[in-house]
Scaffold this motif. Structure first.
Motif, mmCIF file in Angstrom:
data_model
loop_
_atom_site.group_PDB
_atom_site.id
_atom_site.type_symbol
_atom_site.label_atom_id
_atom_site.label_comp_id
_atom_site.label_asym_id
_atom_site.label_seq_id
_atom_site.Cartn_x
_atom_site.Cartn_y
_atom_site.Cartn_z
ATOM 1 N N ALA A 1 -4.919 12.097 9.731
ATOM 2 C CA ALA A 1 -5.669 13.297 9.893
ATOM 3 C C ALA A 1 -5.701 14.876 9.564
ATOM 4 N N GLY A 2 -4.256 15.042 10.326
ATOM 5 C CA GLY A 2 -3.480 16.766 10.361
ATOM 6 C C GLY A 2 -3.161 17.001 9.071
ATOM 7 N N ALA A 3 -2.747 15.581 7.874
ATOM 8 C CA ALA A 3 -2.403 16.411 6.714
ATOM 9 C C ALA A 3 -3.824 16.646 5.974
ATOM 10 N N LEU A 4 -4.171 15.897 6.024
ATOM 11 C CA LEU A 4 -5.560 15.338 4.864
ATOM 12 C C LEU A 4 -5.947 17.409 5.780
ATOM 13 N N LEU A 5 -6.308 17.698 6.748
ATOM 14 C CA LEU A 5 -6.993 19.031 7.629
ATOM 15 C C LEU A 5 -5.944 20.281 6.746
ATOM 16 N N ARG B 1 0.317 -1.141 0.040
ATOM 17 C CA ARG B 1 0.358 -0.347 -0.555
ATOM 18 C C ARG B 1 0.941 1.168 0.432
ATOM 19 N N PRO B 2 0.977 2.387 -1.171
ATOM 20 C CA PRO B 2 1.191 3.465 -0.623
ATOM 21 C C PRO B 2 0.886 4.479 0.482
ATOM 22 N N SER B 3 2.441 4.973 0.675
ATOM 23 C CA SER B 3 2.264 5.460 2.429
ATOM 24 C C SER B 3 2.023 6.765 2.099
ATOM 25 N N LEU B 4 1.868 7.300 1.266
ATOM 26 C CA LEU B 4 1.926 8.717 0.966
ATOM 27 C C LEU B 4 0.049 9.286 0.452
ATOM 28 N N PRO B 5 -0.753 9.468 1.367
ATOM 29 C CA PRO B 5 -1.898 9.731 0.832
ATOM 30 C C PRO B 5 -2.243 10.807 -0.395
ATOM 31 N N GLY B 6 -3.064 9.954 -0.752
ATOM 32 C CA GLY B 6 -3.348 10.292 -2.149
ATOM 33 C C GLY B 6 -4.947 10.555 -2.871
ATOM 34 N N PRO B 7 -5.104 10.498 -3.547
ATOM 35 C CA PRO B 7 -6.595 11.085 -4.225
ATOM 36 C C PRO B 7 -7.211 9.332 -4.603
ATOM 37 N N ASP B 8 -5.944 8.482 -4.819
ATOM 38 C CA ASP B 8 -6.945 6.800 -4.660
ATOM 39 C C ASP B 8 -7.664 6.318 -3.266
ATOM 40 N N ASP B 9 -6.703 6.668 -2.600
ATOM 41 C CA ASP B 9 -7.112 6.207 -0.383
ATOM 42 C C ASP B 9 -7.666 7.415 0.154
ATOM 43 N N ILE B 10 -8.259 8.593 -0.425
ATOM 44 C CA ILE B 10 -8.665 10.021 0.537
ATOM 45 C C ILE B 10 -10.187 9.496 -0.265
ATOM 46 N N TYR B 11 -10.855 9.871 1.229
ATOM 47 C CA TYR B 11 -11.911 9.626 0.228
ATOM 48 C C TYR B 11 -12.710 11.159 1.029
ATOM 49 N N ARG B 12 -13.342 11.891 -0.133
ATOM 50 C CA ARG B 12 -13.697 13.588 0.195
ATOM 51 C C ARG B 12 -14.969 13.570 -0.298
ATOM 52 N N VAL B 13 -16.037 14.171 1.062
ATOM 53 C CA VAL B 13 -17.429 13.556 1.003
ATOM 54 C C VAL B 13 -18.332 15.436 1.454
ATOM 55 N N VAL B 14 -19.214 16.015 0.922
ATOM 56 C CA VAL B 14 -19.186 17.833 0.783
ATOM 57 C C VAL B 14 -20.940 16.940 1.260
ATOM 58 N N LEU B 15 -21.296 17.102 2.739
ATOM 59 C CA LEU B 15 -22.899 16.800 3.066
ATOM 60 C C LEU B 15 -23.696 17.705 2.545
ATOM 61 N N SER B 16 -24.525 17.758 2.758
ATOM 62 C CA SER B 16 -26.056 18.541 2.509
ATOM 63 C C SER B 16 -25.999 19.726 2.944
ATOM 64 N N ASN B 17 -25.668 19.572 4.487
ATOM 65 C CA ASN B 17 -25.351 20.961 5.159
ATOM 66 C C ASN B 17 -23.984 21.246 5.087
ATOM 67 N N GLY B 18 -22.765 21.011 4.500
ATOM 68 C CA GLY B 18 -21.852 21.925 4.086
ATOM 69 C C GLY B 18 -20.775 21.157 4.407
ATOM 70 N N ILE B 19 -20.990 20.325 5.922
ATOM 71 C CA ILE B 19 -19.671 19.468 6.247
ATOM 72 C C ILE B 19 -18.734 19.110 5.126
ATOM 73 N N THR B 20 -18.309 19.712 5.383
ATOM 74 C CA THR B 20 -16.310 18.644 4.277
ATOM 75 C C THR B 20 -15.976 17.458 5.161
ATOM 76 N N VAL B 21 -16.422 15.843 4.853
ATOM 77 C CA VAL B 21 -15.492 15.051 5.581
ATOM 78 C C VAL B 21 -14.001 14.450 4.383
ATOM 79 N N LEU B 22 -12.898 13.868 5.149
ATOM 80 C CA LEU B 22 -11.903 13.368 4.616
ATOM 81 C C LEU B 22 -11.604 12.119 5.360
ATOM 82 N N ALA B 23 -12.024 11.260 4.478
ATOM 83 C CA ALA B 23 -11.521 10.252 5.377
ATOM 84 C C ALA B 23 -10.713 9.034 4.998
#
Length: 425
Positions: free
Chosen positions: A374-378, A7-29
């Motif tokens: 988690a801090g890097a994604l933020l 598994r690549p150790s650096l986070p990237g588009p393949d394994d960062i899941y990003r969703v904006v909820l309908s009320n405006g909260i952005t979630v990164l996982a």
């Protein structure tokens, strides 16, 4: 049998899941099943930038009160719930945002999110807890007033950012904290705490989609129709000539100094050349050239280094040192001389190559913990760096040349227009 690819150790588009909820909260996982835990981090735009001068410290006071009791749980009940499952959670505030973080075993994530939701949405601001907190804050400010390093930094910000929100300390003053009422706190909370602009990242032993669903279940229905948007930062006025200020604190055996100027924003194209230049100037090894000249060779300082602070608005590029009060002028002269040398001749190829190798080599270390990821994604989200940022990182670092560093140094550092703040006897 086919060999499994690592598994690549650096986070990237393949394994960062990003969703904006309908009320405006952005979630990164992002998932990491190497340990049974999860780390959560996030922020929302409810910082000191919204405060009046008379109520400085209000955002800090509010964020520190969020876990002191909610409409459904007392202070003790909140901490007992966390401690009983070995979880942690806390809030902090800065100029732009109130931030939060937490950690638990994956099966306790629903509890962590529930406590987060209650703290954000229904804090009770219990009177006795507020008064305890106020006393602690005033004690902290009294200690700050005797700290030569803190007072030099505050004097530096006041001069560098005169008339700008960045000139004010986010934790307020001894004069402002007593004037903040429970009503002020409730009104600040009502106006600025809401889903708009909120970002939350979750990293650990959970499928990213399930992490987003867990956030949506607890916070997806949060609506604050009157939530106040972030103010526009006023333009910064540069200093026209070198300005100096000394903050006198009687009875001190050490003086602290801060010398500097405005630096780039995090999104500015010169950020990496400034950062790598700063590494050579006063970070790498035993605190770079500044450390070598002021501390090692001259023996004038207890510590000496330079730092670059880059964020949403204009950053700072500063040199700080702690010295014997009788060596204060000598240390300032040496630092000024070193800054002149830096803008005249920049860095050598070897110095730059050493710093580049250091930046690239230490990057994977910052992803060894879930909280680091988690801090890097933020950071990616806060500064709009792109989900592929960490995969482009090595190229961005290696792409900086000696000429780039010199041009950036000359753009930001004018040895005839410095801000010099000192504090001590």
């Amino acid at each position: 049998m086919a060999k499994q690819t690592a598994r690549p150790s650096l986070p990237g588009p393949d394994d960062i899941y990003r969703v904006v909820l309908s009320n405006g909260i952005t979630v990164l996982a992002r998932s990491n099943f190497n340990s049974p835990s999860v780390s959560m981090g996030g922020y929302l735009p409810a910082g000191a930038i919204f405060e009046s001068d008379e109520k400085l410290g209000l955002a800090d006071f509010v964020s520190s009160s969020l876990m002191r009791g909610t409409k459904t749980r007392s202070f003790d009940a909140i901490y007992n719930a966390l401690e009983s499952v070995g979880a942690t959670m806390g809030f902090d505030s800065g100029v732009h945002n109130t931030s939060f973080g937490g950690r638990s075993l994956v099966e306790e994530l629903p509890l962590l999110l529930k406590l987060l939701s209650e703290s954000l949405r229904t804090p009770a601001f219990p009177k006795h807890e507020i008064e305890k907190l106020r006393a602690q804050m005033l004690t902290g400010l009294a200690i700050r007033a005797q700290d030569t390093s803190d007072m030099a930094s505050m004097a530096f910000d006041r001069m560098l950012f005169a008339g700008h929100p960045y000139s004010r300390p986010a934790d307020g003053f001894v004069e402002t904290i007593p004037s903040i009422t429970r009503k002020d706190m409730q009104e600040f909370h009502r106006a600025h705490f809401g889903p708009m602009g909120m970002v939350i990242s979750i990293v650990g032993a959970i499928e990213p989609k399930k992490a987003v669903e867990a956030v949506s279940r607890v916070l997806g229905g949060w609506q604050v129709p009157g939530q106040v948007g972030s103010p526009v930062l006023p333009p910064h006025k540069p200093v026209k000539k070198t300005v100096k200020r000394h903050h006198s604190i009687a009875g001190k055996s050490q003086s602290d100094l801060v010398i500097g100027m405005i630096g780039p924003r995090r999104r500015d194209p010169e950020y990496f050349s400034a950062s790598l230049g700063n590494s050579v100037l006063g970070q790498f090894g035993m605190m770079g050239r500044i450390g070598e000249v002021v501390r090692e060779k001259s023996g004038l300082a207890y510590y000496a280094s330079s730092s670059l602070s880059a964020g949403i608005g204009p950053g700072t590029w500063e040199v700080s040192a702690g010295v014997n009060p009788k060596n204060l002028k000598k240390a300032i002269d040496l630092i000024e001389k070193e800054l002149r040398r830096f803008v005249k001749s920049g860095v050598t190829k070897n110095e730059l190559a050493d710093s580049q190798a250091n930046y690239i080599g230490r990057l994977p270390l910052s992803f060894e913990s879930n909280s680091g990821v988690a801090g890097a994604l933020l950071s990616i989200e806060r500064y709009n760096l792109g989900l592929d940022y960490y995969q482009r990182y090595e190229g961005l670092v290696r792409g900086v040349t000696c000429d780039d560093v010199l041009a950036t140094a000359r753009k930001y550092i004018d040895p005839d227009r410095l801000v010099i703040a000192t504090a001590g006897p």
